[in-house]
Motif scaffolding. Structure first.
Motif, short mmCIF file in Angstrom:
data_model
loop_
_atom_site.label_atom_id
_atom_site.label_comp_id
_atom_site.label_asym_id
_atom_site.label_seq_id
_atom_site.Cartn_x
_atom_site.Cartn_y
_atom_site.Cartn_z
N ALA A 118 -84.10 -61.45 29.72
CA ALA A 118 -83.54 -62.24 31.17
C ALA A 118 -84.03 -61.31 32.15
O ALA A 118 -84.36 -60.24 32.01
N GLU A 119 -83.83 -61.96 33.69
CA GLU A 119 -84.15 -61.59 33.70
C GLU A 119 -83.91 -60.20 34.96
O GLU A 119 -84.26 -59.13 35.45
N TYR A 120 -82.63 -59.59 34.30
CA TYR A 120 -81.43 -58.84 34.54
C TYR A 120 -80.47 -58.11 33.53
O TYR A 120 -80.44 -59.45 33.18
N ALA A 121 -80.10 -56.87 32.97
CA ALA A 121 -79.83 -56.21 31.38
C ALA A 121 -78.60 -54.98 33.00
O ALA A 121 -79.50 -54.74 33.80
N VAL A 122 -77.64 -55.32 32.57
CA VAL A 122 -76.27 -54.21 32.90
C VAL A 122 -76.66 -53.26 31.70
O VAL A 122 -75.91 -53.77 31.32
N VAL A 123 -76.75 -51.97 31.52
CA VAL A 123 -76.66 -50.78 30.29
C VAL A 123 -75.99 -49.94 30.70
O VAL A 123 -75.61 -49.43 32.01
N ARG A 124 -75.37 -49.48 30.12
CA ARG A 124 -74.86 -47.70 30.35
C ARG A 124 -75.94 -46.92 30.74
O ARG A 124 -77.24 -47.40 29.91
N GLU A 125 -75.46 -46.31 32.11
CA GLU A 125 -75.94 -44.86 32.43
C GLU A 125 -76.95 -44.48 30.93
O GLU A 125 -77.50 -43.71 30.48
N GLU A 126 -75.62 -43.74 29.65
CA GLU A 126 -76.67 -43.28 28.45
C GLU A 126 -77.26 -43.86 27.57
O GLU A 126 -78.11 -43.20 27.33
N ASN A 127 -77.69 -45.13 28.19
CA ASN A 127 -78.67 -46.22 27.02
C ASN A 127 -79.89 -46.51 27.50
O ASN A 127 -80.47 -47.66 27.35
N ALA A 128 -79.88 -45.86 29.57
CA ALA A 128 -81.09 -45.59 29.91
C ALA A 128 -81.88 -44.30 29.59
O ALA A 128 -81.19 -43.81 30.28
N PHE A 129 -82.88 -44.81 29.12
CA PHE A 129 -83.94 -43.38 29.03
C PHE A 129 -85.00 -43.31 30.44
O PHE A 129 -86.31 -44.16 30.26
N ILE A 130 -84.75 -42.36 30.88
CA ILE A 130 -86.37 -42.16 32.20
C ILE A 130 -87.50 -42.42 31.34
O ILE A 130 -87.73 -41.11 31.06
N LEU A 131 -88.38 -43.16 31.40
CA LEU A 131 -89.74 -42.80 31.25
C LEU A 131 -91.21 -42.22 32.49
O LEU A 131 -90.84 -41.84 33.57
N PRO A 132 -91.36 -41.12 32.00
CA PRO A 132 -92.71 -40.48 32.72
C PRO A 132 -93.47 -41.91 33.57
O PRO A 132 -93.76 -41.93 33.16
N ASP A 133 -94.02 -40.87 34.67
CA ASP A 133 -94.56 -41.59 35.61
C ASP A 133 -96.10 -42.04 34.89
O ASP A 133 -96.21 -42.98 35.37
N SER A 134 -96.64 -41.50 33.69
CA SER A 134 -97.89 -41.29 33.30
C SER A 134 -97.72 -42.91 32.44
O SER A 134 -98.68 -43.63 31.99
#
Length: 339
Positions: A118-134
């Motif tokens: 889908a174009e957008y998803a809404v997820v819990r903050e604890e389910n979103a893992f930040i990726l390294p810039d590289s």
């Protein structure tokens, strides 16, 4: 927003859907890439899982945070994230035992909640893992299946220097191969019908790649390991690989099953009784996303190696699901939401 909906066997439709509401503690993600998983293929070919409560597919995905809900403190707008789809209840007996992947009351993005095709998803903050810039965003969509492979290796009895057989060299099989190599496996046998996938397995570190149609893979493995491998993994999910996996394991070894099965299998339990080998399962993963992100970002596991196509959402049926049913050269197909 546009999203892929599944309604039954070979019935996936790309059409408009409501963007999920942004609630306290959640973030809105503009999806960048989403992968077609073997479990998605299972629903497409064999029917919907009982756990499905809504039709928007996709549980392997990454993207960019565009909005944050009240109370969100760790994730900010502009962060590039991989999404863990599992949402354990935290209260059942399995959760309290530390086995959140086996939660009896779990929910999940792409199953009970709107997913990543889908174009957008809404997820819990604890389910979103930040990726390294590289780390490229397409690798963010590989975190979920890589976590499946890493969890299977961690759950197994594999020790440094042990011999391993991997049956099936699809996306999970090739990620498993890299995971056992990273864990210090010695000889690594890959059994796969597709020539292209066998070649890829050798590129990624398999010491031997066999076509079970042309050679007796079990006999060869047993000869080359003095009686069988220490651990065998089933990443194919068919009768032939089940039987081969059992017979390829040494006495006291382990046959670890990761694949999902469309049909039941039969076997003679005396084989296990007489060898004291173990048959065990591995389901999903448990608190592994940070470690897996580092494995992919560092190149210890090469996620790009399993990506064979990137397609537009509108082409998800013909160039995605249908292509995977008939082209063994395909491995991991990603939907590029920017196409």
């Amino acid at each position: 927003m546009k999203a892929a909906h599944i309604y039954g066997v070979k019935d996936i439709q790309v059409k408009e859907a409501e963007v999920p509401a942004l609630l306290p503690g959640t973030v809105k993600v503009k999806v960048s890439y989403a992968g077609i998983c073997g479990s998605d293929m299972h629903e497409y070919l064999a029917g919907l899982y009982p756990i499905r409560k809504q039709p928007v597919l996709g549980h392997e995905f990454s993207g960019v945070v565009t909005e944050i809900g009240e109370g969100v403190t760790r994730v900010k707008v502009g962060d590039r994230v991989a999404v863990e789809p599992l949402i354990p209840c935290g209260r059942c007996a399995n959760c309290r035992r530390g086995m959140a992947n086996l939660c009896t009351n779990s929910q999940g993005y792409g199953y009970t909640l709107s997913g990543g095709f889908a174009e957008y998803a809404v997820v819990r903050e604890e389910n979103a893992f930040i990726l390294p810039d590289s780390m490229p965003l397409e690798l963010g969509a590989l975190v979920e299946p890589t976590a499946v492979a890493v969890h299977a290796v961690r759950q197994s009895q594999l020790n440094l220097g042990d011999s391993v057989a991997v049956f099936g060299a699809g996306p999970i099989g090739l990620l498993l191969l890299q995971a056992v190599k990273a864990a210090g496996a010695g000889q690594i046998f890959v059994v796969e019908v597709s020539e292209e996938r066998r070649e890829k397995a050798l590129e990624l570190g398999a010491t031997h790649a066999m076509n079970p149609v042309e050679v007796d893979a079990v006999k060869r493995i047993r000869e080359m390991t003095n009686g069988g491998v220490d651990v065998a993994f089933d990443a194919a999910g068919v009768q032939a690989t089940f039987e081969s996996g059992i017979y390829a394991v040494r006495p006291g070894g382990e046959f670890k099953i990761i694949s999902l099965w469309e049909k039941p299998v039969t076997f003679n339990p005396s084989v296990i009784v007489k060898t004291e080998a173990k048959i065990s399962g591995s389901y999903a993963y448990n608190n592994l996303f940070p470690e897996v992100i580092q494995l992919l970002a560092s190149g210890r596991i090469d996620g790009h190696a399993v990506i064979t196509s990137m397609i537009a959402l509108d082409d998800i049926v013909e160039q995605g699901f249908e292509q995977l049913t008939k082209d063994r050269k395909q491995c991991k197909i990603l939907v590029d939401m920017n196409k």
